[in-house]
Design a protein around this motif. Structure first.
Motif, mmCIF file in Angstrom:
data_model
loop_
_atom_site.group_PDB
_atom_site.id
_atom_site.type_symbol
_atom_site.label_atom_id
_atom_site.label_comp_id
_atom_site.label_asym_id
_atom_site.label_seq_id
_atom_site.Cartn_x
_atom_site.Cartn_y
_atom_site.Cartn_z
ATOM 1 N N ARG A 242 25.152 -8.507 15.413
ATOM 2 C CA ARG A 242 24.332 -7.543 14.678
ATOM 3 C C ARG A 242 22.961 -7.428 15.333
ATOM 4 O O ARG A 242 22.444 -8.394 15.906
ATOM 5 C CB ARG A 242 24.228 -7.916 13.210
ATOM 6 C CG ARG A 242 23.381 -9.093 12.898
ATOM 7 C CD ARG A 242 23.248 -9.300 11.375
ATOM 8 N NE ARG A 242 22.472 -10.470 11.091
ATOM 9 C CZ ARG A 242 22.961 -11.690 10.956
ATOM 10 N NH1 ARG A 242 24.255 -11.888 11.079
ATOM 11 N NH2 ARG A 242 22.165 -12.715 10.703
ATOM 12 N N ALA A 243 22.423 -6.230 15.259
ATOM 13 C CA ALA A 243 21.068 -5.978 15.749
ATOM 14 C C ALA A 243 20.100 -6.558 14.725
ATOM 15 O O ALA A 243 20.240 -6.307 13.524
ATOM 16 C CB ALA A 243 20.835 -4.480 15.920
ATOM 17 N N LYS B 262 18.710 0.771 13.354
ATOM 18 C CA LYS B 262 19.777 -0.160 13.702
ATOM 19 C C LYS B 262 20.824 -0.101 12.602
ATOM 20 O O LYS B 262 20.527 0.181 11.440
ATOM 21 C CB LYS B 262 19.255 -1.587 13.860
ATOM 22 C CG LYS B 262 18.657 -2.148 12.593
ATOM 23 C CD LYS B 262 18.081 -3.513 12.781
ATOM 24 C CE LYS B 262 17.416 -3.930 11.472
ATOM 25 N NZ LYS B 262 16.892 -5.220 11.474
ATOM 26 N N ASN C 128 25.930 -3.708 14.708
ATOM 27 C CA ASN C 128 25.672 -4.243 16.042
ATOM 28 C C ASN C 128 25.088 -3.205 16.996
ATOM 29 O O ASN C 128 25.099 -3.405 18.205
ATOM 30 C CB ASN C 128 26.968 -4.801 16.626
ATOM 31 C CG ASN C 128 27.985 -3.717 16.898
ATOM 32 O OD1 ASN C 128 27.977 -2.671 16.268
ATOM 33 N ND2 ASN C 128 28.879 -3.962 17.835
ATOM 34 N N THR C 129 24.557 -2.090 16.455
ATOM 35 C CA THR C 129 24.100 -0.988 17.292
ATOM 36 C C THR C 129 22.636 -0.645 17.019
ATOM 37 O O THR C 129 22.199 -0.661 15.868
ATOM 38 C CB THR C 129 24.979 0.260 17.053
ATOM 39 O OG1 THR C 129 26.348 -0.098 17.275
ATOM 40 C CG2 THR C 129 24.611 1.389 17.998
ATOM 41 N N TYR D 268 19.546 2.349 17.870
ATOM 42 C CA TYR D 268 19.442 3.778 18.171
ATOM 43 C C TYR D 268 17.992 4.204 18.372
ATOM 44 O O TYR D 268 17.103 3.701 17.709
ATOM 45 C CB TYR D 268 19.954 4.623 16.996
ATOM 46 C CG TYR D 268 21.310 4.301 16.489
ATOM 47 C CD1 TYR D 268 22.436 4.915 17.017
ATOM 48 C CD2 TYR D 268 21.480 3.381 15.449
ATOM 49 C CE1 TYR D 268 23.699 4.623 16.531
ATOM 50 C CE2 TYR D 268 22.733 3.081 14.963
ATOM 51 C CZ TYR D 268 23.840 3.708 15.499
ATOM 52 O OH TYR D 268 25.083 3.425 15.010
ATOM 53 N N THR E 88 21.289 4.705 22.832
ATOM 54 C CA THR E 88 22.088 3.878 21.922
ATOM 55 C C THR E 88 22.676 2.730 22.733
ATOM 56 O O THR E 88 23.091 2.926 23.868
ATOM 57 C CB THR E 88 23.256 4.690 21.325
ATOM 58 O OG1 THR E 88 22.720 5.815 20.650
ATOM 59 C CG2 THR E 88 24.074 3.861 20.354
ATOM 60 N N PHE E 89 22.683 1.556 22.161
ATOM 61 C CA PHE E 89 23.497 0.498 22.750
ATOM 62 C C PHE E 89 23.908 -0.503 21.707
ATOM 63 O O PHE E 89 23.288 -0.626 20.659
ATOM 64 C CB PHE E 89 22.881 -0.143 23.989
ATOM 65 C CG PHE E 89 21.560 -0.819 23.851
ATOM 66 C CD1 PHE E 89 21.474 -2.187 23.751
ATOM 67 C CD2 PHE E 89 20.389 -0.104 23.897
ATOM 68 C CE1 PHE E 89 20.263 -2.831 23.681
ATOM 69 C CE2 PHE E 89 19.167 -0.737 23.835
ATOM 70 C CZ PHE E 89 19.102 -2.100 23.717
ATOM 71 N N SER E 90 25.019 -1.175 21.992
ATOM 72 C CA SER E 90 25.638 -2.094 21.046
ATOM 73 C C SER E 90 25.869 -3.442 21.706
ATOM 74 O O SER E 90 25.964 -3.538 22.920
ATOM 75 C CB SER E 90 26.998 -1.537 20.591
ATOM 76 O OG SER E 90 26.832 -0.292 19.993
ATOM 77 N N CYS E 91 25.984 -4.450 20.861
ATOM 78 C CA CYS E 91 26.268 -5.813 21.317
ATOM 79 C C CYS E 91 27.606 -6.244 20.734
ATOM 80 O O CYS E 91 27.857 -6.055 19.545
ATOM 81 C CB CYS E 91 25.165 -6.748 20.853
ATOM 82 S SG CYS E 91 25.345 -8.467 21.387
ATOM 83 N N SER E 92 28.465 -6.800 21.564
ATOM 84 C CA SER E 92 29.759 -7.302 21.087
ATOM 85 C C SER E 92 29.578 -8.736 20.591
ATOM 86 O O SER E 92 28.571 -9.378 20.876
ATOM 87 C CB SER E 92 30.784 -7.251 22.216
ATOM 88 O OG SER E 92 30.460 -8.200 23.200
ATOM 89 N N SER F 112 26.888 -2.754 25.615
ATOM 90 C CA SER F 112 27.489 -1.502 26.104
ATOM 91 C C SER F 112 26.670 -0.321 25.600
ATOM 92 O O SER F 112 25.877 -0.437 24.711
ATOM 93 C CB SER F 112 28.925 -1.383 25.615
ATOM 94 O OG SER F 112 28.990 -1.437 24.222
#
Length: 150
Positions: free
Chosen positions: A94-95, A117, A120-121, A123, A140-144, A150
């Motif tokens: 999670r962000a 946010k 997990n993304t 913006y 935008t980016f996300s964390c796994s 990504s």
């Protein structure tokens, strides 16, 4: 006699301060910054974007920044950066914190920025504009769960 006692106490206090500093320095890990991706996109209508993703790590945190530089017909017109910290543990991500900024250049203005946010993304949305022409700025980016961005 009293002067010697004061001098000894002062020297002891100074020695303690020096030792505290010497042992504390290794506790503060230096932050390192690594570029993990960089690429160029052609958005059409003469607009090109150069994107750079940077990972910042220190002893106990991991954060990422995504910077986009915008060009119109080869001339730099502005940039925007989205930075976010993420929590991840192998099963969830999670962000936790997000921050954005940007600016226009060569007569273009930067505005209407929103940063948010969700899960997990992270913006960022904004606009570069000049003389009635407007270019949307989207990052935008996300964390796994394993910490991949990504």
């Amino acid at each position: 006699m009293k002067k010697n006692k004061i001098r000894k106490n002062l020297l002891s206090a100074m020695a303690c301060l020096i030792l505290m500093y010497a042992f504390a320095v290794p506790c503060f890990a230096q932050e390192s910054s690594t570029v993990i991706a960089s690429y160029t996109e052609d958005l059409g209508n003469g607009i090109t974007v150069v994107t750079t993703i940077t990972e910042n790590t220190s002893r106990s945190t991991k954060s990422h920044s995504k910077n986009k530089n915008y060009y119109y017909s080869g001339q730099w017109i502005g940039q925007a950066t989205l930075s976010a910290s993420f929590y991840y543990d192998g099963s969830v991500a999670r962000a936790t914190e997000v921050y954005g900024n940007g600016n226009g250049a060569n007569g273009w203005s930067y505005g209407s920025q929103t940063v948010d946010k969700s899960g997990n993304t992270a913006y960022l949305s904004a606009r570069l504009s000049m003389n009635g022409r407007s270019v949307p700025v989207e990052i935008t980016f996300s964390c796994s769960p394993d910490g991949s961005i990504s």
